[in-house]
Scaffold this active site. Sequence first.
Site, short mmCIF file in Angstrom:
data_model
loop_
_atom_site.label_atom_id
_atom_site.label_comp_id
_atom_site.label_asym_id
_atom_site.label_seq_id
_atom_site.Cartn_x
_atom_site.Cartn_y
_atom_site.Cartn_z
N GLU A 1 0.81 -1.22 0.00
CA GLU A 1 0.00 0.00 0.00
C GLU A 1 0.84 1.27 0.00
O GLU A 1 0.76 2.09 0.91
CB GLU A 1 -0.95 0.01 1.20
CG GLU A 1 -1.96 -1.11 1.16
CD GLU A 1 -3.06 -0.98 2.22
OE1 GLU A 1 -2.97 -0.07 3.05
OE2 GLU A 1 -3.99 -1.78 2.19
N GLU B 1 -5.13 -8.65 0.84
CA GLU B 1 -5.84 -8.34 2.09
C GLU B 1 -7.31 -8.13 1.80
O GLU B 1 -7.67 -7.53 0.79
CB GLU B 1 -5.32 -7.06 2.76
CG GLU B 1 -3.96 -7.18 3.40
CD GLU B 1 -3.47 -5.88 4.05
OE1 GLU B 1 -4.32 -5.08 4.51
OE2 GLU B 1 -2.25 -5.68 4.09
C1 BGP Z 1 -4.19 -2.01 5.43
C2 BGP Z 1 -2.82 -2.37 5.90
C3 BGP Z 1 -2.79 -3.35 7.02
C4 BGP Z 1 -3.94 -3.26 7.98
C5 BGP Z 1 -5.27 -3.03 7.30
C6 BGP Z 1 -6.40 -2.71 8.24
O1 BGP Z 1 -4.20 -0.69 5.01
O2 BGP Z 1 -2.03 -2.87 4.87
O3 BGP Z 1 -1.53 -3.30 7.60
O4 BGP Z 1 -3.68 -2.45 9.05
O5 BGP Z 1 -5.20 -2.02 6.34
O6 BGP Z 1 -6.41 -1.34 8.53
P1 BGP Z 1 -6.67 -0.78 9.96
O7 BGP Z 1 -5.69 -1.45 10.86
O8 BGP Z 1 -6.46 0.69 9.87
O9 BGP Z 1 -8.08 -1.12 10.30
#
Ligand code: BGP
Length: 477
Positions: A166, A378
């Site tokens: 990301e 993800e």
């Molecule tokens: C993405 C990232 C992850 C994870 C996920 C959930 O942006 O790659 O590392 O954190 O989002 O986001 P959050 O933890 O802000 O809910």
Amino acid sequence: ESQGFPKDFLWGSASAAYQVEGGWNADGKGLSNWDKFVRIPGKTFKATTGDKAVDHYHRYKEDVRLMAEMGLKTYRFSIAWSRIYPNGNGEINEAGLKFYDDLINELLKYGIEPMVTVYHWDMPQALEDEYHGWESRQIVDDYVNYATTLFKRYGDRVKYWITMNEQNIFTSFGWLKGMHPPGKENDMKTFYQVNHHANMAHAGAVLALKELYPEAKVGASFAYSPCYAYDRKPENAMAKADYDDLQNYWWMDIYAYGRYPRSAWAYLESHGVTPDVLPGDMETLKKAAALVDFMGVNYYQTCVAEYNDINGVGMSNTMNTTGKKGTAQIQGIPGLYKNPANDYLPTTDWDWTIDPMGLRMCCRDITSRYDLPIVISENGLGAFDKVEGGKIHDPYRIAYLKAHIEELKKACDDGCRVLAYCTWSYTDLLSWLNGYQKRYGFVYVDREEDENSGTLNRIPKDSYYWYKKVIETNGEE
Ligand code: BGP
């Protein structure tokens, strides 16, 4: 009739080093920018740290055993640069390399395919101190050197590599919103420069890997939010086009084609914020793009674009980081677009839209624009989970994932070449800005914000047993 998922489909789950490992100063690890950032009051939720996280560094064997019992086909994890090069460059830390040897071997022992993210946001703080990290062109060489060290060490056992996680998020949060290190706000010029450096780093790594292991599979993971025009008003359709060029294709066109979208570049020019591009850079980006094997997609939500006049809302650092529904603020770029809520979609407690069909749209768009295979690296639901009588009933997570898997299956039927689906996340872990209260895992971890809380014991949630069946039936559950 549906063909279903391909036979060798990689059912997976994901994590990132800083969010699970802990052991923040164990065995020669250097300080990372996140080790420092979380200590700045007010920057993250209750300034919760990843010092101990969920102690995966010491408990990885137990975690992998649970993965094996679940039947997981692939596990996506990231490597902490500061374990390998405590100062970012120069001296190498053998103990750090050894930890990932052990983790990879443990996965392979159970037939779980390791999928390695080279960079998931935790940069050695020494590079920030030495030359302001991503702001300097010097980081390209240091990143490629670090990545090459990993390829040489693990390339005989690791087939799937993700260069960057990301890039759009860590750069916009770091240089526009002030919510990730180095905490800068509204610095458009540096934002685009940093991105060009990250693109060159990604490209350098792709070229280095293919030189060493031509048969390896590589791509970058992009946080893709497909965008709907607010309504049929032409100016809102244009707002969507602007959003796509500046927020989506700006990155994906680089990964897939090695070029910047022309209209976005024109916008940057008119605002005096184009990055310095050195002679040969665009050729390097093109060469790397031709070697990329898949587009990595982190999919959570869709958004809406509506025309935003020149005096309209800008980027803000007010996000919902508490889980109190309805507290997120509208953001945008004056003169182009803003992103209002979508009344047609439900939202999570953190105000993220829930839109399974958006996942199918991601795949369709990537397939028609780039014709690349896709790794969903993800997808998942952050929620407050409760332990009741030693169990965690999370039907909401099962419903969320099930709906997304159904849409992904349709994408496969549509002709998209989807290779893998990794849920976020495997165990509960630290959410960068939201602390430990926002849980994503199949496996519950007993801990709260306080570093001394909880036993860190692992308890599989209902969703763990459900996903086991999904894997067994190749997505028919
Ligand atoms: C993405 C990232 C992850 C994870 C996920 C959930 O942006 O790659 O590392 O954190 O989002 O986001 P959050 O933890 O802000 O809910």
